[in-house]
Design an enzyme around this catalytic site. Sequence first.
Site, PDB file in Angstrom:
ATOM      1  N   TYR A  52       0.830  -1.202   0.000  1.00  0.00           N
ATOM      2  CA  TYR A  52       0.000   0.000   0.000  1.00  0.00           C
ATOM      3  C   TYR A  52       0.868   1.256   0.000  1.00  0.00           C
ATOM      4  O   TYR A  52       0.472   2.285  -0.553  1.00  0.00           O
ATOM      5  CB  TYR A  52      -0.947  -0.007   1.206  1.00  0.00           C
ATOM      6  CG  TYR A  52      -2.187  -0.832   0.980  1.00  0.00           C
ATOM      7  CD1 TYR A  52      -3.281  -0.289   0.309  1.00  0.00           C
ATOM      8  CD2 TYR A  52      -2.263  -2.145   1.409  1.00  0.00           C
ATOM      9  CE1 TYR A  52      -4.421  -1.035   0.091  1.00  0.00           C
ATOM     10  CE2 TYR A  52      -3.395  -2.906   1.199  1.00  0.00           C
ATOM     11  CZ  TYR A  52      -4.472  -2.350   0.535  1.00  0.00           C
ATOM     12  OH  TYR A  52      -5.600  -3.100   0.304  1.00  0.00           O
ATOM     13  N   GLU A  72      -8.500  -6.634   5.329  1.00  0.00           N
ATOM     14  CA  GLU A  72      -7.810  -7.772   4.716  1.00  0.00           C
ATOM     15  C   GLU A  72      -7.158  -8.667   5.760  1.00  0.00           C
ATOM     16  O   GLU A  72      -7.177  -9.894   5.627  1.00  0.00           O
ATOM     17  CB  GLU A  72      -6.808  -7.260   3.675  1.00  0.00           C
ATOM     18  CG  GLU A  72      -7.510  -6.762   2.417  1.00  0.00           C
ATOM     19  CD  GLU A  72      -6.703  -5.786   1.588  1.00  0.00           C
ATOM     20  OE1 GLU A  72      -5.455  -5.780   1.729  1.00  0.00           O
ATOM     21  OE2 GLU A  72      -7.305  -5.020   0.815  1.00  0.00           O
ATOM     22  N   ARG A  94      -4.471 -15.838 -11.466  1.00  0.00           N
ATOM     23  CA  ARG A  94      -5.834 -15.785 -11.993  1.00  0.00           C
ATOM     24  C   ARG A  94      -6.799 -16.409 -10.990  1.00  0.00           C
ATOM     25  O   ARG A  94      -6.462 -17.373 -10.306  1.00  0.00           O
ATOM     26  CB  ARG A  94      -5.944 -16.534 -13.323  1.00  0.00           C
ATOM     27  CG  ARG A  94      -5.118 -15.958 -14.450  1.00  0.00           C
ATOM     28  CD  ARG A  94      -5.611 -14.601 -14.923  1.00  0.00           C
ATOM     29  NE  ARG A  94      -4.885 -14.161 -16.099  1.00  0.00           N
ATOM     30  CZ  ARG A  94      -3.708 -13.514 -16.069  1.00  0.00           C
ATOM     31  NH1 ARG A  94      -3.134 -13.250 -14.901  1.00  0.00           N
ATOM     32  NH2 ARG A  94      -3.106 -13.144 -17.189  1.00  0.00           N
ATOM     33  N   GLN A 148     -21.526 -19.855 -15.492  1.00  0.00           N
ATOM     34  CA  GLN A 148     -22.235 -20.890 -14.742  1.00  0.00           C
ATOM     35  C   GLN A 148     -21.376 -21.506 -13.632  1.00  0.00           C
ATOM     36  O   GLN A 148     -21.907 -22.184 -12.745  1.00  0.00           O
ATOM     37  CB  GLN A 148     -22.706 -21.989 -15.687  1.00  0.00           C
ATOM     38  CG  GLN A 148     -21.590 -22.787 -16.333  1.00  0.00           C
ATOM     39  CD  GLN A 148     -22.093 -23.702 -17.433  1.00  0.00           C
ATOM     40  OE1 GLN A 148     -22.986 -24.504 -17.224  1.00  0.00           O
ATOM     41  NE2 GLN A 148     -21.526 -23.567 -18.618  1.00  0.00           N
ATOM     42  N   MET A 189     -19.382  -9.853 -11.655  1.00  0.00           N
ATOM     43  CA  MET A 189     -18.789  -9.780 -12.988  1.00  0.00           C
ATOM     44  C   MET A 189     -17.363 -10.281 -12.921  1.00  0.00           C
ATOM     45  O   MET A 189     -16.615  -9.906 -12.016  1.00  0.00           O
ATOM     46  CB  MET A 189     -18.810  -8.344 -13.521  1.00  0.00           C
ATOM     47  CG  MET A 189     -20.151  -7.912 -14.049  1.00  0.00           C
ATOM     48  SD  MET A 189     -20.043  -6.306 -14.856  1.00  0.00           S
ATOM     49  CE  MET A 189     -21.710  -6.137 -15.476  1.00  0.00           C
TER      50      MET A 189
END
Length: 458
Positions: A117, A157, A228, A324, A450
């Site tokens: 940060y 966090e 990912r 899905q 999303m």
Amino acid sequence: MTLSEDTLRAVEATAGLIAAQGIEFTRAFYERMLTKNEELKNIFNLAHQRTLRQPKALLDSLVAYALNIRRINELYELKGKGLPVPPEHWAELQGFFSAAERVANKHTSFGIQPAQYQIVGAHLLATIEDRITKDKDILAEWAKAYQFLADLFIKREEEIYAATEGCKGGWRQTRTFRVEEKTRVNEIICKFRLVPAEEGAGVVEHRPGQYLAIFVRSPEHFQHQQIRQYSIISAPNSAYYEIAVHRDEKGTVSRYLHDYVSTGDLLEVAPPYGDFFLRYLEADEQAPADTQASQEFQMLQSGAINFAAEKTMPIVLISGGIGQTPLLSMLRFLAQKEGKETARPIFWIHAAHNSRVRAFKEEVDAIRETALPSLRVVTFLSEVRATDREGEDYDFAGRINLDRISELTKLEADNANPHYFFVGPTGFMTAVEEQLKTKSVPNSRIHFEMFGPFKASH
């Protein structure tokens, strides 16, 4: 810590200038930071830099913070004085804290640490100085405002890290997993079953809808580490995770997993995270992350529906393409938890390009036939092939249109208050949300995620 009036005014006075520059501001920030701190290329998705998805996400976050900074500060002033926060104040900030919760979950999946940060803050202030103002007083106030936000994320966090690590089978950062099974579902999707590399070790049970972060290190394929997130498709259990990976011909990691990762290979994996999930807690059971959460984040769950206590409340799962995957975990969980005795109407509505690339049809049909007779399956195909049979391979041709499903219309007319969970590509998501709004479905019954850098889940 709260902010002074000088800080609030400085941020409010310059927020419009940042917004006016748009993604050019945040693109300049990322270019500066990733040039001067090359090690961060091991964390950031560089593909999202090229497509400008990450700069756009950061811009949205900065502007949202600036627009809400005064109300956020008032909230912490009340908390600091031990005074109650009015419900309407919480309601005004629900969107901000919902977005912050999603970002905090993403950060923990990446393994972000407090020291990072400080790097981000230094480059953000330098970008403000380069592109917005060289006024030292304003820059000093922005430094205070940034630290205020950074402290909020660092605290949340750590709460998430500690809660997950403290669970049975839990861990912090990454852990080595072995690919126990790799199965080709169809021409564009592979399924991976992952188990701990340590023989006989267990895993922390995920919440249906959450994801895993996969850390890929392969110098012969990638200059930098790639991270990912992939949704977990298995029902919660203490032995393994299953993920499904859609092959993106423009992607790097999905092609690598499809082409080069095999049964027996090892992968570094972060624990399951994510704020998009089916909340299902039996009596006296509390979700781990909720027990650790500070008040402002606990408020996000205070009005959330616990489906374990609402046995007849309808659930509508709506997916587009690979969207899905998190919903499949929810469906598998409901099949295990409620099964044939359920009185709950459940819908599985899926939109696919064509039947050739539609995945998991056989499993969903089997769940309906053997485990969840109340399940109603509806399929939309954008492209109907000559061999496709209406009523078997698909129900409706064309793009998704919820008005064509009469049972949904009846549920709304009967005030059954169904809850909608939907995931898919951006255009699909926009269409579904607009259709639900047209039906006057309130935000409290709309839950979405999303895939990508940022959009707040409801």
